[in-house]
Design an enzyme around this catalytic site. Structure first.
Site, PDB file in Angstrom:
ATOM      1  CG  HIS A 333      -2.174  -0.783   1.044  1.00  0.00           C
ATOM      2  ND1 HIS A 333      -3.299  -0.312   0.418  1.00  0.00           N
ATOM      3  CD2 HIS A 333      -2.463  -2.051   1.407  1.00  0.00           C
ATOM      4  CE1 HIS A 333      -4.231  -1.248   0.410  1.00  0.00           C
ATOM      5  NE2 HIS A 333      -3.751  -2.312   1.011  1.00  0.00           N
ATOM      6  CE  LYS A 521      -6.236  13.571   1.252  1.00  0.00           C
ATOM      7  NZ  LYS A 521      -6.283  12.491   0.301  1.00  0.00           N
ATOM      8  NE  ARG A 522      -2.026   7.625   7.099  1.00  0.00           N
ATOM      9  CZ  ARG A 522      -0.800   7.599   6.567  1.00  0.00           C
ATOM     10  NH1 ARG A 522       0.241   8.004   7.277  1.00  0.00           N
ATOM     11  NH2 ARG A 522      -0.612   7.147   5.352  1.00  0.00           N
ATOM     12  CE  LYS A 527      -2.238  10.152   3.766  1.00  0.00           C
ATOM     13  NZ  LYS A 527      -2.831   9.522   2.579  1.00  0.00           N
ATOM     14  CB  THR A 629     -10.268   4.985  -0.804  1.00  0.00           C
ATOM     15  OG1 THR A 629      -9.929   5.239   0.569  1.00  0.00           O
ATOM     16  CG2 THR A 629      -9.554   3.737  -1.276  1.00  0.00           C
ATOM     17  CE  LYS A 633     -13.906   6.198   1.305  1.00  0.00           C
ATOM     18  NZ  LYS A 633     -12.891   6.236   2.369  1.00  0.00           N
TER      19      LYS A 633
END
Length: 785
Positions: A333, A521-522, A527, A629, A633
């Site tokens: 991942h 998100k985390r 990110k 993901t 969404k």
């Protein structure tokens, strides 16, 4: 169909048995618990029938450290197709089912995309009647419950079962003993039903809880050693207390590996026990079971399988290795080095010495195999499982798995051409891609019933709910202004709902007519929440210079947790909350921008946020996000993406069109070329806006209460030393392109019909990203079930 009398009888019996009350005097939590247990009682026969139907069939087992299932009541009623009937029965009793649903705690069994993906896969497998069982850990306190104190993240335990857990059934008779080096614990399974949507199947998610074999030492207690009397109980329960225990110190690393070994050992023993009960022996097991390892955390399950087969079942090691390779497959991942998991030999030895011995034996077979292929010593050193005192779990996973898959096309190519290049060179047949997906049941039907109803109306039936590719038919409405107007109206309705909820729980008033620009998100440097924050500071400075600046009002919404020991990620949270403090309290900018960092972001919060977003922020450094993901969404809820050419963003753009999204930033090929020569300070000195934003970290406008958090962010961008490479995630390089792309968003949003077309085209082309498609590919191309 619900038998009303049976339903009411069960509901009343459970209320009386559990609480000694009836419907008239029970409180709402007691009603919620009893309602959930009533649903369990109604589905128990079907659940048992599913288990029996899998007997004799080839089955697959999904090992994951996370299963972020969210709330169960609403989703289970929907998948059972009884929500309207149950709601009607409860209304007759003057019970508001929506009120009961809000009482349910999110099951704290995961953190981010990894766990939510696993939950989507389990639901899709049940929907498709695939024999898939999940195995994981029943964390008593989750990863953390987040709150903000003066803008700082403060962690608390997330005791999600404190009022009970009606959706998990304790199965004491299936307990297993897990042996560590110097003590043993009981692994107690709790089974959670995974209900397929309009299907014949209810699959099982089995989660293990660690308990002491002897919980209480009466002799010590009687001798006034009160803490020591329950030391074994605490030591055992610590193993499944918290997801991803802080591993900054060695003791935390040991606990983390114990946690992984615990659930893998219990799960392997459970599978083998059931297989022997059904087949009489373990003969031909390689033809009848498949085990999927969801990332590197459960890879130690491979060596534990070998250990049990060799030590306990007396099989020959050479045969067991061949069997293991046929049974196991491994999903990678991430390409981040820290997530590939390398454990020092002494830590593996402390957890289970025999496992370390087995791993070294496996390594010796690997080395012999590589030498027979005339592979160079350098390449062999890269592929060894044990090297320089470290056990490299990813290498173990690759060697004894028949298939290794990435989770988006770009990610899989990076694995083959970079991270696992040497492995791909000699074992190309092992590598596949399986682009991630999400379940449309939770992420559209449950969280956005208004849009769901509209789609069904436009397409003439609800068959699209089981075949998401049918959304493609919505493209024919791309120039229908009546449809586009209704789509905008639904979006505004969801924004109003979210605004009301945020005001209720966060105490912040936001404008539903502003652009809802969302990044949830985390929290991690790659990110790039920091890049988003920098654009907000830049926009704020422009508004300070010209309060009448012509922009569409915008609300920036953040959500996500930092790992407790991740100093810089927590600094980024503080920085964003400082921006919110300054911006939201500045009357001069006339509420043209607002910033909200929602607390304790989780699945149920996401169910409110995804349908209400106008813009999906997917701005990771190119090549770092395996898939994502959240991007799917948002897309499924008719939201365009602003993002880099990374992860599944690439495939989203391929499906929906780049003209309907906003792509910016350096691509992975460019970053690979400049990685060693990159000079971020050139961008700093050549861009006045960037320099002003970066300098704001040190200017005093934003406060960190002398914690040096803002200094750490500043140094991380500007300073290269033995601990840090300046701006390793290329924030400064991509800043200007990001700012200009955000200005394009502002201009294009003003044309409401054209914006609605972008939204419709994203929705219409989201079909590829159904987890039904992904899990069917796993079943067909990896597991053969």
């Amino acid at each position: 169909m619900v038998d009303k009398k049976e339903f009411l009888d069960n509901f009343n019996i459970i209320l009386k048995a559990k609480y000694g009350k009836n419907i008239s005097n029970a409180n709402d939590m007691e009603k919620y618990q009893s309602l959930s247990m009533t649903i369990i009682s109604l589905l128990s026969d079907k659940w048992e029938e599913t288990r029996k139907s899998y007997s004799g069939k080839k089955q697959a087992f999904y090992f994951s450290a996370e299963f972020l299932v969210g709330r169960s009541l609403g989703n289970n009623l929907m998948n059972l197709s009884v929500e309207d009937e149950v709601k009607s029965i409860l209304e007759e009793l003057d019970i508001d089912i929506n009120k009961l649903e809000e009482l349910e705690e999110d099951a704290a069994l995961g953190n981010g995309g990894l766990g939510r993906l696993a939950a989507c896969f389990m639901e899709s497998a049940a929907t498709l009647d695939l024999p898939l069982t999940g195995y994981g850990v029943r964390y008593s306190e989750g990863i953390l419950k987040q709150k903000f104190v003066n803008g700082f993240q403060v962690e608390e335990g997330d005791n999600w079962t404190r009022f009970g857990d009606p959706w998990s059934l304790r199965q004491e008779g299936d307990a297993q003993i897990v042996d560590f080096r110097d003590y043993s614990v009981k692994a107690i399974p709790y089974d959670m039903p995974i209900i397929g949507y309009k299907s014949n199947s209810i699959n099982t998610l089995r989660l293990w809880q660690s308990e002491a074999i002897k919980e209480f030492d009466f002799k010590k207690f009687n001798n006034f050693e009160y803490d020591n009397a329950i030391a074994n109980k605490n030591r055992a329960e610590d193993i499944t207390r918290v997801l991803y225990p802080n591993d900054e110190q060695r003791v935390g690393k040991v606990l983390r590996l114990k946690q992984q070994y615990f659930f893998c050992s219990a799960s392997i023993k459970d599978i083998l026990k059931k297989y022997k009960e059904e087949h009489g022996s373990l003969d031909d097991i390689e033809d009848n079971i498949r085990i999927q390892l969801n990332d590197t955390h459960p890879v130690i399950g491979i060596s534990e399988f070998v250990r049990i087969m060799v030590d306990d079942e007396q099989h020959e090691i050479i045969d067991v290795l061949a069997t293991a390779e046929k049974i196991f497959s491994y999903t990678n991942h991430t390409i981040l080095e820290e997530a590939l998991e390398k454990w020092s030999e002494d830590i593996v030895n402390e957890v289970n010495p025999r496992n370390l011995e087995i791993i070294k034996i496996i390594d010796s077979f690997l080395i012999a195999e590589l030498k027979s292929k005339k592979i160079s010593e350098k390449e062999i050193n890269d592929m060894k499982i044990v090297s320089n005192g470290l056990v490299r779990m990813a290498n173990l996973g690759i060697y004894l798995s028949h298939t290794i898959n990435g989770v988006a096309e770009l990610h899989s190519e990076i694995l083959k051409n970079d991270v696992m290049k040497v492995w791909y060179q000699y074992y190309p047949q092992k590598f596949q891609n399986k682009t991630n997906g999400i379940t449309p049941r939770r992420w559209l039907q449950l969280c956005n019933p208004e849009l769901t109803e509209f789609i069904t109306e436009l397409l003439g039936s609800d068959s699209w709910t089981s075949d998401l590719s049918k959304l493609k038919e919505l493209e024919k409405f791309v120039d229908d202004e009546e449809v586009l107007t209704k789509l905008n109206d639904i979006k505004l309705m969801k924004k109003v709902q979210l605004a009301e909820y945020i005001e209720e729980v966060e105490g912040i008033s936001i404008n539903p007519n502003s652009i809802f620009d969302v990044q949830v998100k985390r929290i991690h440097e790659y990110k790039r929440q920091l890049l988003n924050a920098f654009n907000i500071v830049h926009l704020y400075f422009k508004l300070k210079e010209n309060p009448n600046l012509d922009i569409v009002p915008r609300t920036f919404i953040f959500g996500g947790k930092s790992a407790p020991g991740y100093f810089r990620a927590k600094a980024i949270i503080k920085f964003i909350n400082e921006i919110a403090r300054v911006v939201n309290n500045d009357v001069e900018i006339k509420d043209k921008i607002k910033v909200v960092f929602v607390q304790n972001y989780r699945v149920s919060y996401g169910e409110r946020i995804f349908p209400a977003a106008d813009l999906s922020e997917q701005i990771s450094t190119a090549g770092k996000e395996a898939s994502g993901t959240g991007n799917m969404k948002f897309m499924l809820n008719a939201t365009p993406t602003i993002g880099t050419f990374d992860g599944a963003n690439i495939e989203i753009v391929e499906e929906a069109g780049e003209e309907n999204n906003f792509i910016f930033g350096a691509r992975v090929e460019e970053l690979n070329e400049i990685r060693d020569s990159y000079q971020p300070m050139e961008f700093y000195f050549n861009d006045d806006d960037l320099r002003r934003v970066v300098d704001s970290l040190m200017s005093g406008i934003f406060k960190d209460d002398d914690t040096f958090q803002l200094l750490d962010i500043y140094n991380g961008l500007t300073t290269t030393n033995q601990w840090n490479k300046a701006d390793q995630y290329f924030v400064m390089k991509d800043f200007r392109d990001y700012v200009e792309t955000q200005e394009k968003v502002d201009m294009e949003y003003r044309d409401r019909m054209n914006w609605a077309r972008k939204c419709l085209m994203n929705l219409a082309n989201a079909g590829k990203f159904s987890s039904d498609r992904t899990i069917q590919e796993y079943a067909d191309e990896i597991w053969g079930i």
